[in-house]
Design a protein around this motif. Sequence first.
Motif, PDB file in Angstrom:
ATOM      1  N   VAL A  84      40.443  42.614  27.345  1.00 49.02           N
ATOM      2  CA  VAL A  84      40.771  43.892  27.983  1.00 49.02           C
ATOM      3  C   VAL A  84      41.715  44.629  27.056  1.00 49.02           C
ATOM      4  O   VAL A  84      42.460  44.017  26.279  1.00 49.02           O
ATOM      5  N   ALA A 141      37.384  45.644  30.289  1.00 46.61           N
ATOM      6  CA  ALA A 141      38.146  46.503  31.201  1.00 46.61           C
ATOM      7  C   ALA A 141      39.220  47.237  30.419  1.00 46.61           C
ATOM      8  O   ALA A 141      39.627  46.807  29.332  1.00 46.61           O
ATOM      9  N   SER A 179      35.503  48.696  34.213  1.00 48.95           N
ATOM     10  CA  SER A 179      36.574  48.722  35.200  1.00 48.95           C
ATOM     11  C   SER A 179      37.785  49.425  34.581  1.00 48.95           C
ATOM     12  O   SER A 179      38.261  49.033  33.513  1.00 48.95           O
ATOM     13  N   THR A 328      44.966  44.459  34.938  1.00 44.00           N
ATOM     14  CA  THR A 328      43.671  44.789  34.333  1.00 44.00           C
ATOM     15  C   THR A 328      42.750  43.577  34.348  1.00 44.00           C
ATOM     16  O   THR A 328      41.551  43.684  34.645  1.00 44.00           O
ATOM     17  N   SER A 331      41.335  43.025  37.725  1.00 41.11           N
ATOM     18  CA  SER A 331      40.276  43.949  38.121  1.00 41.11           C
ATOM     19  C   SER A 331      38.889  43.376  37.836  1.00 41.11           C
ATOM     20  O   SER A 331      37.887  43.863  38.374  1.00 41.11           O
ATOM     21  N   LEU A 332      38.829  42.344  36.997  1.00 39.18           N
ATOM     22  CA  LEU A 332      37.550  41.725  36.657  1.00 39.18           C
ATOM     23  C   LEU A 332      37.140  40.642  37.655  1.00 39.18           C
ATOM     24  O   LEU A 332      36.000  40.194  37.645  1.00 39.18           O
TER      25      LEU A 332
END
Length: 342
Positions: A84, A141, A179, A328, A331-332
């Motif tokens: 990310v 992301a 994302s 972050t 968010s996955l």
Amino acid sequence: MQPHTYNTIQVKKMNVELVKNTLKAQGVGTKASIAQLTKLSVATCGTILNELVASNEVIEMETEGASGGRPAKQYKYNADFGCVICLLIKTEGGILSIHTSCVNLIGETLNEAVHVLERIDMDVIDQQIEILMSENSNVQAIGIGIPGIVHRGVIGVCDVPELVNQPLGPFLENKYELSITIENDMNMTVYGFYHMFNFEEDKTFAVVTFPRNHFPGAGFIVDGRILSGNTKFGGEVSFLPFGVSREEQLRLLHTEEGFVQLASHTLTSVIAIINPVTIAITGDLPQESQLDDLYQYCLKDIPEAHMPQLIVKNDTNREYMTGLATATLESLTYRLQIIEKR
């Protein structure tokens, strides 16, 4: 209470997350050890691991040494399966900058840089993302920290004028189809502090910042969760009723006596409302030597039994980036939250 029901797809996604998170935490595991930790059957863990190995998200390692029976296969999460990218938008002492970082899927920093800029707007942020995307493979992301209010990806009040009212989130989601996490800087800083303190149980924690030439702000963790409010306005402590204009508030904060009075008023309000275990006081203005004065001023209104630990930490860049990277990465993951009313 109505019973919670899950469909097969939801159950499968939750089980996959259990297996992945267990491998990330343990480093290496066998089907049996993962089954024991996740409370899933060995057969279910085996099916999930086979799928993750096929996609290269999990690596099948050499088998364990002989122990009287057939050696068990070992598995390791592939931290470099993807990454990310994170960008911290900052304005300090009149200097605009973007701090960038690339983090692998277990949170290890692969590279980072600081870019001092004359102007920051959506195009500049997009240009930085394009560079990061070209330099890092399999970006999954994007996380961005903003010194302002963000609601559904749209920036509201912000210390960077060119970003005010800009739909940064929708723009980036449409362009990159990834994302996108865009969060207030204080929320991410308090999240970073919280994770770095590594509390054994859910706690209530606060960060209050007093930057030079900008209004103060705050971030709150309540029972282990970020508290941001209905429209993400939570933490805008400069709007507390200090009894002076905002211009006068900013002037007073840059004087020794005025700072202690206004900062103590802010801390007292935070303590009375969320009762944190610790408050980190950050930014350019607070000094370690002021801690006792701040503590004693709060005691005028707060019983000592309810006083939190007060700490001063002026440089919070590490905590800020840790919080953003953690959010972050989260968010996955597939998360199905169940909230029960008590």
